[in-house]
Design a protein around this motif. Structure first.
Motif, PDB file in Angstrom:
ATOM      1  N   TYR A   1       1.934 -11.521   0.719  1.00 21.91           N
ATOM      2  CA  TYR A   1       1.419 -10.832  -0.467  1.00 21.91           C
ATOM      3  C   TYR A   1       0.329  -9.860  -0.033  1.00 21.91           C
ATOM      4  O   TYR A   1      -0.528 -10.191   0.807  1.00 21.91           O
ATOM      5  CB  TYR A   1       0.850 -11.834  -1.480  1.00 21.91           C
ATOM      6  N   LEU A   2       0.380  -8.669  -0.601  1.00 23.17           N
ATOM      7  CA  LEU A   2      -0.586  -7.626  -0.293  1.00 23.17           C
ATOM      8  C   LEU A   2      -1.286  -7.204  -1.579  1.00 23.17           C
ATOM      9  O   LEU A   2      -0.662  -7.141  -2.639  1.00 23.17           O
ATOM     10  CB  LEU A   2       0.095  -6.401   0.315  1.00 23.17           C
ATOM     11  N   TYR A   3      -2.570  -6.926  -1.496  1.00 20.95           N
ATOM     12  CA  TYR A   3      -3.276  -6.377  -2.653  1.00 20.95           C
ATOM     13  C   TYR A   3      -4.469  -5.565  -2.175  1.00 20.95           C
ATOM     14  O   TYR A   3      -4.900  -5.678  -1.019  1.00 20.95           O
ATOM     15  CB  TYR A   3      -3.736  -7.478  -3.616  1.00 20.95           C
TER      16      TYR A   3
ATOM     17  N   ALA B   1       1.586  -5.692  -3.676  1.00 20.37           N
ATOM     18  CA  ALA B   1       2.974  -5.832  -3.249  1.00 20.37           C
ATOM     19  C   ALA B   1       3.257  -7.264  -2.825  1.00 20.37           C
ATOM     20  O   ALA B   1       2.398  -7.948  -2.274  1.00 20.37           O
ATOM     21  CB  ALA B   1       3.263  -4.879  -2.085  1.00 20.37           C
ATOM     22  N   GLY B   2       4.468  -7.721  -3.093  1.00 21.25           N
ATOM     23  CA  GLY B   2       4.885  -9.058  -2.687  1.00 21.25           C
ATOM     24  C   GLY B   2       5.884  -9.632  -3.664  1.00 21.25           C
ATOM     25  O   GLY B   2       6.195  -9.035  -4.702  1.00 21.25           O
TER      26      GLY B   2
ATOM     27  N   ALA C   1       1.682 -13.477 -10.417  1.00 20.96           N
ATOM     28  CA  ALA C   1       1.052 -14.503  -9.589  1.00 20.96           C
ATOM     29  C   ALA C   1       2.018 -14.896  -8.482  1.00 20.96           C
ATOM     30  O   ALA C   1       3.231 -14.639  -8.565  1.00 20.96           O
ATOM     31  CB  ALA C   1       0.673 -15.726 -10.417  1.00 20.96           C
ATOM     32  N   ARG C   2       1.487 -15.523  -7.438  1.00 22.29           N
ATOM     33  CA  ARG C   2       2.343 -15.979  -6.347  1.00 22.29           C
ATOM     34  C   ARG C   2       3.389 -16.968  -6.844  1.00 22.29           C
ATOM     35  O   ARG C   2       3.125 -17.762  -7.745  1.00 22.29           O
ATOM     36  CB  ARG C   2       1.501 -16.654  -5.261  1.00 22.29           C
ATOM     37  N   GLN C   3       4.558 -16.946  -6.230  1.00 18.04           N
ATOM     38  CA  GLN C   3       5.642 -17.850  -6.619  1.00 18.04           C
ATOM     39  C   GLN C   3       5.222 -19.313  -6.521  1.00 18.04           C
ATOM     40  O   GLN C   3       5.573 -20.132  -7.380  1.00 18.04           O
ATOM     41  CB  GLN C   3       6.877 -17.602  -5.742  1.00 18.04           C
TER      42      GLN C   3
ATOM     43  N   GLN D   1      -1.872  -7.418 -15.020  1.00 16.51           N
ATOM     44  CA  GLN D   1      -2.911  -8.301 -14.504  1.00 16.51           C
ATOM     45  C   GLN D   1      -2.318  -9.101 -13.352  1.00 16.51           C
ATOM     46  O   GLN D   1      -1.309  -9.786 -13.527  1.00 16.51           O
ATOM     47  CB  GLN D   1      -3.447  -9.210 -15.619  1.00 16.51           C
ATOM     48  N   ILE D   2      -2.945  -8.982 -12.173  1.00 13.09           N
ATOM     49  CA  ILE D   2      -2.413  -9.572 -10.952  1.00 13.09           C
ATOM     50  C   ILE D   2      -3.379 -10.630 -10.454  1.00 13.09           C
ATOM     51  O   ILE D   2      -4.567 -10.353 -10.253  1.00 13.09           O
ATOM     52  CB  ILE D   2      -2.207  -8.497  -9.855  1.00 13.09           C
ATOM     53  N   VAL D   3      -2.893 -11.848 -10.258  1.00 13.16           N
ATOM     54  CA  VAL D   3      -3.729 -12.935  -9.746  1.00 13.16           C
ATOM     55  C   VAL D   3      -3.522 -12.976  -8.233  1.00 13.16           C
ATOM     56  O   VAL D   3      -2.419 -13.220  -7.764  1.00 13.16           O
ATOM     57  CB  VAL D   3      -3.367 -14.272 -10.393  1.00 13.16           C
ATOM     58  N   ALA D   4      -4.617 -12.729  -7.483  1.00 10.74           N
ATOM     59  CA  ALA D   4      -4.486 -12.458  -6.054  1.00 10.74           C
ATOM     60  C   ALA D   4      -5.175 -13.530  -5.206  1.00 10.74           C
ATOM     61  O   ALA D   4      -6.250 -14.014  -5.559  1.00 10.74           O
ATOM     62  CB  ALA D   4      -5.085 -11.085  -5.728  1.00 10.74           C
TER      63      ALA D   4
END
Length: 904
Positions: free
Chosen positions: A170-172, A243-244, A262-264, A301-304
């Protein structure tokens, strides 16, 4: 960006484990040599080498360059530890330019560079590219730069994360204040707003998110090419690329798609209502309040992972810490906190993204406004209650503590560089500024304030502004000259104190005045609108109620208050009723005695909250012995019925208890029995609490936090093993790690086997960090040596987020004997880090690892360090100053505690 007070001491993800050591400070020296006056871009200025951008140079460059746009091409994958890109910089260069053009780009590789299609001479100085003035002609420029760069591992810039559970990458991005140049070469300063067009080549199964919604996605073998159209003009620090293989959820607000990512491996824990409901409520509130419709078209909204702050206001693609995703049930206060952060970042879309500060001296207004508006939105447009009590207990106390510290500063102050700006993400920038803005609607009138804000946003959309632009619109709307207010509140530091002086005759108030004082070194006395609250005990003596709340304006050293003359003589006076003002209250003797006698009988929860805060302040200021407050809190805590007040009592009790623990450890006096009484009390309150209630969650967390004696550590072990349970409390994975950490910190039971077992079961990123943290906590010399070596000699092997867990856990307060052999090495390492350019690591190390004890000798040592480190970056100097002051306060508190014990 959202950074709450707890995030200055530990990351959100660490809230579920048991210990942390305070983080602090920041700084960066001036880095521009000015040959002549900097006010003109035709004057020659040489940019010096530095990881930071200097304000003087940025001011020149803003005159040198205009009409900026970027065409970006970025190629990313899920295997490499670096990425490549091509950036086209389009801009106008002024006539009679005498300066080289520099382009910010942090520690990458330049493969090629052309200007208007031609090869030119240029140099690359590690942090920026320089194109000589002789290679450029005035007018339109098109510079194309092909480059490569390693991904970041410190949570800033373009960060790369590998999920240990499934190997997904995952990239942010996270750019504020000066990290966008770690993604692409450009002019990285807020007043060179630009439009951004981006094309991204990435693995076919990935999601790509940026400031606009993609216009096309084309197949290219095992990759896809995502094309995003040119955006509106905004500052580069709020541009983004994520990205991811993110999981995605969708909702809708008035025809606009809302998306959440959010991440899988965390998808099963995401409760979308916690995100989308406050998002829609905040949109409805802000669109109406600002009278300016949301300007950026879409909202993601991206949870990183590994995120350094709470959240960041990237245009139309807000980033959040994974700490807001719980692997168990949240309390109401935790859900409220998330709603507040959502509103905070959304407020920035207007105030910060649409209209932006010219330079980082305006950071406070950006963050203060978002903080105030978020709380207003939660108070008026959410499902949550008593938000201003939460604001008072959290944000405002953060402000008071910072303002009452050696590191206080004016709200508005010069910022020499982006490195200095990084050091100003503090309680003044967020808390005091928001508290000052909160008083303005009382001072100017609520509708006047709203109209002034709305006019400001309309007038300066897509532009950069200075303080006078904002204050000017407020003053116009209210018909009030704001010059003196601005000078007193924004340009002068310090926290004032007020105290009432009154006389009664024949049961009525005959004289009444407010005395205002200022701390030594900060003599400003301010004008402010507050309410005088008069309280009286009823005839039965079992309740105390508000008799009257009288709005008044005070200023200067003494203000006579005529409005309350003739009212019934009060049992208690509080001169900041309902918390209108930003001021410290010193209760008169009669009011203090009444508060101590009737505190649970006061029928106003906000008043009880503020009185408990006053008692807590008294211990911190060494005016009340810690043991007295512990006993008083224990006697009254069970009688309190309001959740927010109960939380305040619990935190007050814990803070006072810490002094007793230190006194016991230093063999000043033995408070072990009293400590165990608090453990017993918290267990009793936990057992009595309603199943599933917020009170039960509160008492569980407090019980785990305070437990350290054998009896209660046995209870924690039994909770972990399932032999002790509480109906309504589910021991989720994060709770399990907090228990494992406790077992290892105190070497209780089969602590090693417990850690090994838990680490095997939880192979998530959070699990990996928690396992490291639990091991680091062990009071074992070989463990300390192992992890200290990692921090000092091999920090590049781990992400900064993981290094922080190590530093937080290495030397808890009771393990100072284990810290002693490393003291000289720690003090020698700080100057080495100061010479480097990794400000994040420098801040974390100086804030977490600085040795100190609550002794006069340690106070003297830290005073000497302040002198030795006086020329270092503020990340160091602020940390040392704060530690010195805190030790000084602790020594005074222990001295008072000793006197109290001797008098007992």
């Amino acid at each position: 960006m959202f950074i709450n007070k707890s995030q200055l001491t530990k990351a959100l993800t660490l809230a579920l484990v048991t210990s942390g050591i305070a983080l602090s400070g920041c700084e960066q020296a001036s880095t521009t040599t000015q040959v002549k006056n900097s006010s003109s871009a035709s004057t020659s200025i040489v940019r010096m080498k530095s990881e930071s951008l200097n304000a003087t140079y940025a001011e020149m460059r803003a005159k040198q360059i205009s009409d900026v746009s970027y065409d970006l091409h970025v190629k990313i994958d899920n295997k490499s530890e670096s990425f490549s890109g091509s950036t086209t910089l389009n801009f106008e260069l002024i006539e009679n330019n005498q300066n080289d053009v520099t382009i910010d780009f942090d520690e990458g590789t330049i493969k090629s560079l052309t200007v208007n299609g031609k090869q030119v001479n240029f140099s690359y100085e590690k942090w920026f590219i320089t194109i000589p003035a002789a290679e450029l002609t005035p007018g339109k420029q098109s510079i194309i730069i092909d480059y490569e760069r390693a991904y970041s591992t410190d949570g800033s810039g373009f960060h790369r994360f590998v999920d240990p559970k499934n190997g997904e990458v995952y990239l942010y991005t996270d750019f504020e204040p000066y990290d966008a140049n770690r993604l692409f070469p450009h002019f990285d300063q807020p007043d060179l707003k630009a439009s951004y067009k981006i094309e991204v080549t990435a693995p076919a199964h990935w999601q790509i998110i940026s400031a606009t919604r993609e216009t096309s996605i084309s197949e290219n073998g095992d990759t896809k090419v995502w094309s995003f159209p040119a955006s509106a003009k905004f500052s580069s620090y709020v541009f983004s690329l994520h990205a991811g293989n993110y999981a995605v959820w969708e909702d809708d607000f008035e025809g606009m798609t809302l998306r959440l990512f959010a991440r899988q491996s965390l998808a099963e824990y995401v409760k979308t209502d916690e995100w989308f409901i406050p998002t829609k409520q905040s949109f409805a509130f802000f669109n109406k309040y600002f009278d300016v419709k949301y300007p950026f078209g879409k909202y993601d909204q991206i949870v990183a992972p590994d995120f350094n702050a709470g959240a960041m206001e990237n245009v139309a693609a807000v980033t959040f810490s994974e700490g807001y995703i719980a692997r168990g049930e949240k309390s109401t206060s935790a859900r409220m906190s998330l709603a507040n952060v959502i509103a905070h970042e959304m407020a920035h879309m207007w105030f910060g993204d649409l209209v932006t500060m010219r330079w980082w001296n305006g950071l406070w207004l950006n963050e203060s406004f978002a903080t105030y508006m978020a709380n207003l939105a939660i108070a008026e447009a959410s499902d949550f209650e008593n938000n201003w009590d939460v604001f008072y207990s959290g944000t405002k106390q953060w402000a008071y503590r910072t303002d009452d510290s050696v590191n206080t500063h004016a709200i508005e102050l010069p910022v020499a560089s982006t490195g200095v700006a990084l050091s100003n993400f503090d309680g003044i920038t967020y808390g005091k500024g928001a508290s000052v803005l909160k008083q303005l609607p009382y001072y100017l009138g609520e509708e006047n304030f709203r109209v002034g804000v709305s006019t400001y946003l309309k007038k300066f959309s897509y532009q950069n502004t200075d303080l006078e632009d904002f204050i000017g619109e407020l003053g116009k709307a209210a018909g009030k000259d704001m010059t003196q207010w601005t000078q007193d509140w924004l340009f002068n530091a310090g926290l004032n104190t007020i105290k009432v002086n009154y006389q009664c005759s024949e049961g009525k108030i005959s004289e009444f005045a407010i005395k205002q004082t200022a701390p030594e070194g900060y003599p400003t006395l301010r004008e402010q609108r507050v309410q005088i609250g008069l309280y009286n005990v009823n005839a039965d003596g079992n309740a105390m109620s508000l008799t009257s709340a009288t709005p008044i304006m005070y200023k200067g050293a003494t203000t006579k208050i005529k409005e309350v003359i003739g009212q019934v003589c009060p049992d208690l006076v509080y001169p900041n009723e309902a918390d209108w003002g930003y001021v410290k209250v010193d209760l008169d003797e009669k009011s203090l005695a009444s508060a101590q006698k009737h505190i649970n009988a006061i029928d106003n929860a906000t008043m009880r909250l503020m009185l408990w805060q006053s008692l807590s302040d008294s211990v911190r200021d060494a005016n009340l012995a810690a043991d007295q407050l512990v006993n008083f809190a224990m006697a009254n805590i069970e009688g309190e019925t309001d959740y927010n007040v109960t939380r305040k009592i619990a935190s007050t009790l814990t803070s006072a208890l810490n002094y007793l623990t230190v006194a016991t450890r230093l063999e000043q006096n033995d408070y072990s029995v009293l400590y165990m009484e608090v453990e017993d009390l918290y267990l009793d309150l936990l057992e009595k609490a309603e199943a599933g209630s917020d009170f039960q969650k509160l008492w569980y967390s407090r019980y785990v936090r305070v437990s350290k004696t054998a009896k209660h550590l046995d209870n924690l072990k039994n909770i972990l093993n399932g032999e002790l349970s509480f109906d309504g409390i589910t021991i989720d994975q994060d709770k399990r790690w907090s228990l494992v950490a406790k077992m290892n910190r105190y070497q209780h039971g089969n602590y090693q086997a417990l850690l090994t077992s838990e680490a095997t079961k939880d192979i998530t990123d959070s699990g990996v960090k928690s396992a490291i943290y639990a091991e680091v906590l062990r009071p074992e010399a070989e463990v300390k040596a192992k992890w200290f070596n990692v921090v000092i000699n091999n920090p590049d092997k781990l992400k900064l987020s993981t290094l922080r867990y190590i530093m937080w856990g290495l030397f808890p307060s009771e393990q100072q004997a284990l810290e002693a052999p490393y003291k000289a090495k720690i003090l020698a390492h700080i100057p080495k880090l100061n010479e480097g350019s990794d400000l994040g690591l420098l801040e974390s190390f100086a804030g977490s690892m600085l040795p100190s004890q609550c002794t006069p000798a340690s106070e003297v040592e830290l005073a000497q360090l302040i002198k030795e480190y006086s020329e270092m970056k503020p990340q160091v100097l602020k940390a040392v100053k704060a530690s010195h002051q805190n030790i000084g306060r602790c020594v005074k508190a222990l001295t008072l505690l000793k006197l109290s014990a001797n008098n007992t």
